[in-house]
Design a protein around this motif. Structure first.
Motif, PDB file in Angstrom:
ATOM      1  N   GLU A 218       5.785  10.628  -8.320  1.00 31.46           N
ATOM      2  CA  GLU A 218       4.604   9.814  -7.269  1.00 31.46           C
ATOM      3  C   GLU A 218       3.638  10.183  -8.249  1.00 31.46           C
ATOM      4  O   GLU A 218       3.884  11.429  -9.215  1.00 31.46           O
TER       5      GLU A 218
ATOM      6  N   LYS B 103      -0.922   0.842  -8.805  1.00 32.60           N
ATOM      7  CA  LYS B 103      -1.143  -0.587  -8.261  1.00 32.60           C
ATOM      8  C   LYS B 103      -1.211  -1.498  -9.581  1.00 32.60           C
ATOM      9  O   LYS B 103      -1.657  -1.387 -10.815  1.00 32.60           O
TER      10      LYS B 103
ATOM     11  N   GLU C  66       0.675  -0.954   0.289  1.00 33.38           N
ATOM     12  CA  GLU C  66      -0.277   0.327  -0.422  1.00 33.38           C
ATOM     13  C   GLU C  66       0.558   1.217  -0.032  1.00 33.38           C
ATOM     14  O   GLU C  66       0.469   1.999  -0.676  1.00 33.38           O
ATOM     15  N   THR C  67       1.968   0.981   0.278  1.00 35.53           N
ATOM     16  CA  THR C  67       3.174   2.347   0.661  1.00 35.53           C
ATOM     17  C   THR C  67       3.480   3.076  -0.605  1.00 35.53           C
ATOM     18  O   THR C  67       3.818   4.325  -0.892  1.00 35.53           O
TER      19      THR C  67
ATOM     20  N   GLY D  49       1.164   6.324  -7.018  1.00 34.84           N
ATOM     21  CA  GLY D  49       0.306   5.825  -7.771  1.00 34.84           C
ATOM     22  C   GLY D  49      -0.414   5.152  -8.593  1.00 34.84           C
ATOM     23  O   GLY D  49      -0.526   5.127  -8.959  1.00 34.84           O
TER      24      GLY D  49
ATOM     25  N   SER E 206       1.844   2.023  -3.321  1.00 38.01           N
ATOM     26  CA  SER E 206       0.684   2.683  -4.527  1.00 38.01           C
ATOM     27  C   SER E 206       0.268   4.051  -4.006  1.00 38.01           C
ATOM     28  O   SER E 206       0.275   4.628  -4.875  1.00 38.01           O
ATOM     29  N   ARG E 207       0.484   4.167  -2.568  1.00 39.85           N
ATOM     30  CA  ARG E 207       0.406   5.515  -2.113  1.00 39.85           C
ATOM     31  C   ARG E 207       0.905   6.755  -2.826  1.00 39.85           C
ATOM     32  O   ARG E 207       1.256   7.933  -2.691  1.00 39.85           O
TER      33      ARG E 207
END
Length: 337
Positions: A328, A285, A276-277, A283, A279-280
């Motif tokens: 990012e 996935k 998740e980190t 951006g 992906s966050r």
């Protein structure tokens, strides 16, 4: 071992000093005995000289009576004769140390005792003549010469023999004094020789070994002290080096961030997991279907051999390390190793 050796040397040292002290004491005792003997002998020689004088005085007064002096002269002669006879007897008792006029001093040598006994016969007869003469004159100061002739003749007959005997006694005292001096000299030289020998032996077997042991011990002590100082310097240098090393370590010992797992891929380079980190931050996935590492990291435009090399390295179990610059979702750049 060294302690025992030092103790043995100390025992010999004390023994040698004690022997030397005994030699000195023995020498002093001998000298004191000789001086005491000389004092006694010199006193007796003086008394012997006085006896000779008193003997001559008695004989002189007897000779004056033989010249038939007047009554006044007889009275003076009687007084002088009485004094001389009394002193003659007292000095003899002081000389011999005995009441017996025929005796000799207790410490007299055999030769002196023999001379005293021989002279005592003349002394006794002369004293008897003087006492007889005094007794007759005290009974009758004007007694005729014929009644006084016998004691006067006895005194005159014994005078020469008595004087000769006293001369022999004085000469014997002088001879024995010389012999005592010779014996004393010989004893002193013997004691001196023994003392010097003991000092020599003590020097060879006590002082020199002790000095060598002390020098050896001092040498070892000085060497140990030198080594101790050297070791102290080395230890000080080591501590200084260690402190510098600790300082360097403290500067480079920066805590490292714990590694984080952003994604997983299989041996074929297909992504199987995206955190998740990640992906966050990016951006990106996980998408359905095949999703490769190149697609995850945006490396599609890189040459194929780059990805092949990366995948081959990782597939072989090796670590691939490099820096990739990603953007990012907001368009900000982040670096990942």
């Amino acid at each position: 071992m060294k302690t025992s050796r030092f103790a043995r040397l100390g025992t010999w040292y004390l023994l040698a000093l004690g022997t030397i002290a005994l030699m000195i004491i023995a020498g002093l005792v001998l000298i004191q005995q000789y001086l005491s003997s000389q004092l006694n002998d010199s006193g007796r020689v003086n008394i012997a000289g006085r006896q000779r004088m008193l003997c001559q005085q008695i004989a002189k007064n007897a000779a004056l009576l033989e010249n038939r002096p007047g009554n006044a002269e007889r009275t003076r002669v009687l007084d002088e004769l009485a004094t001389a006879v009394e002193d003659f007897r007292d000095s003899r008792e002081k000389l011999t140390g005995h009441d017996d006029s025929l005796g000799a001093p207790r410490e007299a040598s055999p030769r002196l005792a023999e001379l005293y006994r021989a002279n005592g016969q003349h002394y006794r007869l002369m004293l008897q003549g003087g006492l007889d003469l005094l007794r007759q004159l005290r009974q009758d100061s004007a007694a005729p010469y014929d009644s006084l002739a016998s004691p006067i003749r006895l005194i005159q007959e014994q005078e020469a023999a008595f004087l000769e005997g006293m001369d022999q006694i004085v000469q014997q005292y002088d001879l024995e004094a010389r012999q005592k001096v010779k014996r004393l000299k010989r004893a002193v030289f013997i004691l001196l020789g023994v003392s010097l020998l003991l000092i020599f032996l003590e020097t060879v077997f006590v002082f020199l070994p002790s000095a060598r042991e002390v020098n050896k011990t001092l040498g070892k002590s000085m060497a140990s002290e030198k080594n101790a100082r050297k070791m102290a310097k080395e230890i000080g240098a080591l501590y200084s080096s260690l402190e510098r090393s600790y300082e360097k370590i403290s500067h480079i010992n920066v805590p490292v961030d714990n590694p984080k797992l952003y994604a997983k891929a299989d041996r074929g380079g297909n992504i199987t997991y995206v955190s998740e980190t990640f992906s966050r931050l990016t951006g990106r996935k996980k998408q359905a279907g095949n999703f490769s590492v190149a697609g995850l990291l945006g490396l599609e435009k890189q040459p194929g051999d780059f990805m092949d090399e990366l995948i081959d390295t990782v597939s072989e179990g090796k670590t691939w390390q490099d820096e990739i610059h990603l953007e990012e979702a907001a368009g900000q750049g982040n670096g990942f190793e």
